[in-house]
Design a protein around this motif. Structure first.
Motif, PDB file in Angstrom:
ATOM      1  N   LEU A  53       0.823  -1.219   0.000  1.00  0.00           N
ATOM      2  CA  LEU A  53       0.000   0.000   0.000  1.00  0.00           C
ATOM      3  C   LEU A  53       0.855   1.267   0.000  1.00  0.00           C
ATOM      4  O   LEU A  53       0.541   2.232  -0.703  1.00  0.00           O
ATOM      5  CB  LEU A  53      -0.959  -0.006   1.191  1.00  0.00           C
ATOM      6  CG  LEU A  53      -2.110  -1.000   1.093  1.00  0.00           C
ATOM      7  CD1 LEU A  53      -2.833  -1.114   2.438  1.00  0.00           C
ATOM      8  CD2 LEU A  53      -3.077  -0.608  -0.003  1.00  0.00           C
ATOM      9  N   ILE A  54       1.936   1.259   0.759  1.00  0.00           N
ATOM     10  CA  ILE A  54       2.823   2.425   0.794  1.00  0.00           C
ATOM     11  C   ILE A  54       3.427   2.669  -0.595  1.00  0.00           C
ATOM     12  O   ILE A  54       3.504   3.807  -1.051  1.00  0.00           O
ATOM     13  CB  ILE A  54       3.914   2.256   1.873  1.00  0.00           C
ATOM     14  CG1 ILE A  54       3.271   2.366   3.261  1.00  0.00           C
ATOM     15  CG2 ILE A  54       5.023   3.288   1.705  1.00  0.00           C
ATOM     16  CD1 ILE A  54       4.174   1.976   4.414  1.00  0.00           C
ATOM     17  N   LYS A  55       3.796   1.605  -1.269  1.00  0.00           N
ATOM     18  CA  LYS A  55       4.326   1.728  -2.636  1.00  0.00           C
ATOM     19  C   LYS A  55       3.250   2.300  -3.565  1.00  0.00           C
ATOM     20  O   LYS A  55       3.518   3.212  -4.364  1.00  0.00           O
ATOM     21  CB  LYS A  55       4.801   0.370  -3.144  1.00  0.00           C
ATOM     22  CG  LYS A  55       5.369   0.409  -4.542  1.00  0.00           C
ATOM     23  CD  LYS A  55       5.854  -0.983  -4.960  1.00  0.00           C
ATOM     24  CE  LYS A  55       6.442  -0.930  -6.348  1.00  0.00           C
ATOM     25  NZ  LYS A  55       5.673  -1.604  -7.346  1.00  0.00           N
ATOM     26  N   GLU A  56       2.041   1.786  -3.459  1.00  0.00           N
ATOM     27  CA  GLU A  56       0.940   2.251  -4.313  1.00  0.00           C
ATOM     28  C   GLU A  56       0.570   3.706  -4.013  1.00  0.00           C
ATOM     29  O   GLU A  56       0.229   4.467  -4.921  1.00  0.00           O
ATOM     30  CB  GLU A  56      -0.271   1.338  -4.153  1.00  0.00           C
ATOM     31  CG  GLU A  56      -0.042  -0.047  -4.731  1.00  0.00           C
ATOM     32  CD  GLU A  56      -1.165  -1.030  -4.430  1.00  0.00           C
ATOM     33  OE1 GLU A  56      -2.006  -0.749  -3.546  1.00  0.00           O
ATOM     34  OE2 GLU A  56      -1.188  -2.083  -5.082  1.00  0.00           O
ATOM     35  N   ILE A  57       0.648   4.089  -2.750  1.00  0.00           N
ATOM     36  CA  ILE A  57       0.393   5.479  -2.367  1.00  0.00           C
ATOM     37  C   ILE A  57       1.417   6.394  -3.033  1.00  0.00           C
ATOM     38  O   ILE A  57       1.077   7.438  -3.585  1.00  0.00           O
ATOM     39  CB  ILE A  57       0.416   5.653  -0.832  1.00  0.00           C
ATOM     40  CG1 ILE A  57      -0.806   4.993  -0.199  1.00  0.00           C
ATOM     41  CG2 ILE A  57       0.504   7.128  -0.440  1.00  0.00           C
ATOM     42  CD1 ILE A  57      -0.717   4.834   1.314  1.00  0.00           C
ATOM     43  N   GLY A  58       2.671   5.985  -2.992  1.00  0.00           N
ATOM     44  CA  GLY A  58       3.733   6.774  -3.613  1.00  0.00           C
ATOM     45  C   GLY A  58       3.537   6.918  -5.113  1.00  0.00           C
ATOM     46  O   GLY A  58       3.719   8.012  -5.675  1.00  0.00           O
TER      47      GLY A  58
END
Length: 108
Positions: free
Chosen positions: A56-61
């Protein structure tokens, strides 16, 4: 947490404001990317699984970078009407504040 809720509310308001600019090139893309980043953030806050959090953190970025790129393109486009540029500048300001709060207080 109160500041986060205020920022999230402002971001939602900005998204609504940007939806009225949908005729402008790039506004739809920016709006969609901001919405995706916000949805992923809500999902991140809702999970304790470290693997899911990393994804999720990767997708948020990725969604945030896409929103930034779309906003910058909208502002740089000479064909963008001045009233739309004014709204996009305001939206970018709120979006930047949202990202700072998200990155400093929520994700860590």
């Amino acid at each position: 947490m109160k500041k986060l809720m205020t920022i999230m509310t402002l971001c939602l308001g900005m998204m609504i404001m940007m939806s009225s600019m949908s005729f402008a090139a790039g506004a739809d893309d920016a709006f969609a990317s901001m919405k995706t980043a916000r949805e992923k953030l809500v999902a991140l806050m809702d999970t304790a699984d470290k693997g899911t959090q990393s994804v999720l953190i990767k997708e948020i970025g990725e969604a945030s970078a896409a929103a930034d790129k779309s906003l910058d393109a909208l502002l740089a486009d000479a064909a963008t009407p001045e009233d739309v540029k004014t709204k996009a500048t305001e939206a970018k300001s709120v979006w930047t504040e949202f990202k700072q709060t998200r990155d400093a207080e929520v994700i860590p």
